[in-house]
Design a protein around this motif. Structure first.
Motif, PDB file in Angstrom:
ATOM      1  N   VAL A  74      -4.022  32.326 -21.958  1.00 36.98           N
ATOM      2  CA  VAL A  74      -5.399  32.784 -21.775  1.00 36.98           C
ATOM      3  C   VAL A  74      -6.172  32.597 -23.074  1.00 36.98           C
ATOM      4  N   TRP A  75      -5.502  32.840 -24.199  1.00 39.55           N
ATOM      5  CA  TRP A  75      -6.151  32.689 -25.502  1.00 39.55           C
ATOM      6  C   TRP A  75      -6.536  31.239 -25.786  1.00 39.55           C
ATOM      7  N   VAL A  76      -5.592  30.311 -25.613  1.00 43.32           N
ATOM      8  CA  VAL A  76      -5.844  28.909 -25.984  1.00 43.32           C
ATOM      9  C   VAL A  76      -6.331  28.064 -24.818  1.00 43.32           C
ATOM     10  N   GLU A  84      -0.203  27.473 -29.735  1.00 41.66           N
ATOM     11  CA  GLU A  84      -0.483  28.186 -30.978  1.00 41.66           C
ATOM     12  C   GLU A  84      -1.788  27.700 -31.611  1.00 41.66           C
ATOM     13  N   ASP A  85      -2.623  27.088 -30.813  1.00 43.68           N
ATOM     14  CA  ASP A  85      -3.900  26.551 -31.273  1.00 43.68           C
ATOM     15  C   ASP A  85      -4.790  27.666 -31.824  1.00 43.68           C
ATOM     16  N   SER A  90     -11.299  23.349 -30.005  1.00 44.38           N
ATOM     17  CA  SER A  90     -10.358  22.865 -28.992  1.00 44.38           C
ATOM     18  C   SER A  90     -10.013  23.975 -27.990  1.00 44.38           C
ATOM     19  N   ILE A  91      -9.943  25.209 -28.453  1.00 40.88           N
ATOM     20  CA  ILE A  91      -9.692  26.325 -27.540  1.00 40.88           C
ATOM     21  C   ILE A  91     -10.809  26.411 -26.507  1.00 40.88           C
ATOM     22  N   GLY A  92     -12.043  26.258 -26.971  1.00 41.08           N
ATOM     23  CA  GLY A  92     -13.180  26.283 -26.062  1.00 41.08           C
ATOM     24  C   GLY A  92     -13.146  25.137 -25.066  1.00 41.08           C
ATOM     25  N   LEU A  93     -12.742  23.963 -25.520  1.00 40.72           N
ATOM     26  CA  LEU A  93     -12.672  22.790 -24.637  1.00 40.72           C
ATOM     27  C   LEU A  93     -11.652  22.996 -23.515  1.00 40.72           C
ATOM     28  N   PHE A  94     -10.589  23.717 -23.796  1.00 40.82           N
ATOM     29  CA  PHE A  94      -9.553  23.958 -22.794  1.00 40.82           C
ATOM     30  C   PHE A  94      -9.781  25.253 -22.002  1.00 40.82           C
TER      31      PHE A  94
END
Length: 319
Positions: A74-76, A84-85, A90-94
């Motif tokens: 849920v975080w990444v 572990e991003d 990149s977290i927002g993109l996913f």
């Protein structure tokens, strides 16, 4: 020779708790300022999750003050190959909800400000009014019970304006005659084979019954086992169950906030049948404790807590 009294140890624990609560309040207020999510909403989510964490073994221990646990996927983001991003972009993109709350260009799930800001930012996308916050909480937890407990915590924090709401008291006034033993787990036969999920405190008809905690009344009414009963949920996700009452205090109703020592009813012998049944056993208060762990609710032994609260009340009378 150094002598350390029990009082000084207790005072030290209270001081540490007070200092921790001050730091937590500072974090809640800081995130409120930048997200417009009220501090008591954030405090209630954190408190709910703190109690869940302490009741379960499948959730890692918190490394900071904030105990909100956001699953790695849920975080990444669920499709993010890097679990572990910490890159906010990149977290927002996913589609992850991890955010940078402290301005270091990292979305760190072990950082208090990042975690608190992330959950606030998630709720902010639904709106900041109560109805939209309810929708956001349900979408996040997918469990009515979780939303209900958090809303109850919100009522308490909003009313009192602080985090120190863990005071308890014995359910009966000490100037009345009463007796009790550890009866939790004993066999019961009426209504089918079952165990006794509480402690019976024997006293005369009409002896006042008081709330043992700060909490919100979840249930008031008749139960064929417990007769006239009241259920109160405290800030620790614990349900306090008062059964076999002779009657209720005036004005007591579901959804009401109560405080330690507040009158809620009186000792009776109601139960074991349809509404109004009484006298099938000696008058007593059945007192039970139930803990919600985020998945289910289970009974635990109230006897040690009752003894501690009785002892504390007696010590207060001596002071």
């Amino acid at each position: 020779m150094i002598c350390i009294s029990a009082h000084s140890i207790a005072y030290g624990a209270e001081s540490n708790q007070s200092e921790e609560n001050q730091k937590l309040m500072s974090l809640y207020k800081k995130v409120e300022t930048v997200t417009n999510i009220p501090w008591y909403v954030l405090a209630s989510i954190d408190q709910y999750e703190r109690n869940v964490r302490h009741s379960r073994k499948d959730i890692p221990k918190a490394e900071g003050l904030i105990e909100i646990y956001i699953k790695p996927e849920v975080w990444v983001g669920p499709l993010n190959p890097n679990k572990e991003d910490m890159n906010p972009i990149s977290i927002g993109l996913f589609g992850g909800i991890g955010e940078d709350g402290n301005g270091d260009n990292k979305s760190d799930p072990k950082n208090d400000e990042d975690v608190l800001y992330s959950i606030a930012h998630y709720l902010q996308s639904y709106g900041t009014d109560l109805e939209n916050l309810k929708i956001g909480l349900w979408d996040y937890y997918q469990r009515d019970k979780a939303v209900g407990l958090i809303l109850g915590h919100m009522k308490l924090y909003k009313k009192y304006g602080h985090l120190d709401l863990d005071t308890h008291t014995f359910p009966l006034p000490l100037n009345h005659n009463f007796s009790y033993n550890n009866t939790w787990g004993d066999a019961r036969g009426w209504g089918g084979r079952r165990i006794h999920e509480g402690t019976d405190i024997f006293a005369n008809y009409g002896v006042p019954v008081r709330s043992t905690c700060f909490g919100v009344i979840e249930m008031k009414g008749w139960n064929r086992f417990g007769g006239w009963r009241v259920g109160i949920r405290d800030i620790d996700n614990t349900y306090h169950y008062f059964a076999h009452l002779n009657g209720f205090a005036d004005g007591i109703h579901a959804g009401q906030i109560v405080e330690p020592g507040q009158l809620i009813g009186s000792v009776g012998s109601s139960g074991y049948g349809p509404p109004g049944t009484a006298g099938k056993f000696p008058p007593h208060l059945h007192y039970g404790l139930y803990k919600d762990n985020g998945r289910t609710e289970w009974s635990f032994d109230p006897y040690p807590h009752l003894k501690a609260w009785e002892r504390s009340d007696r010590n207060k009378k001596k002071q």
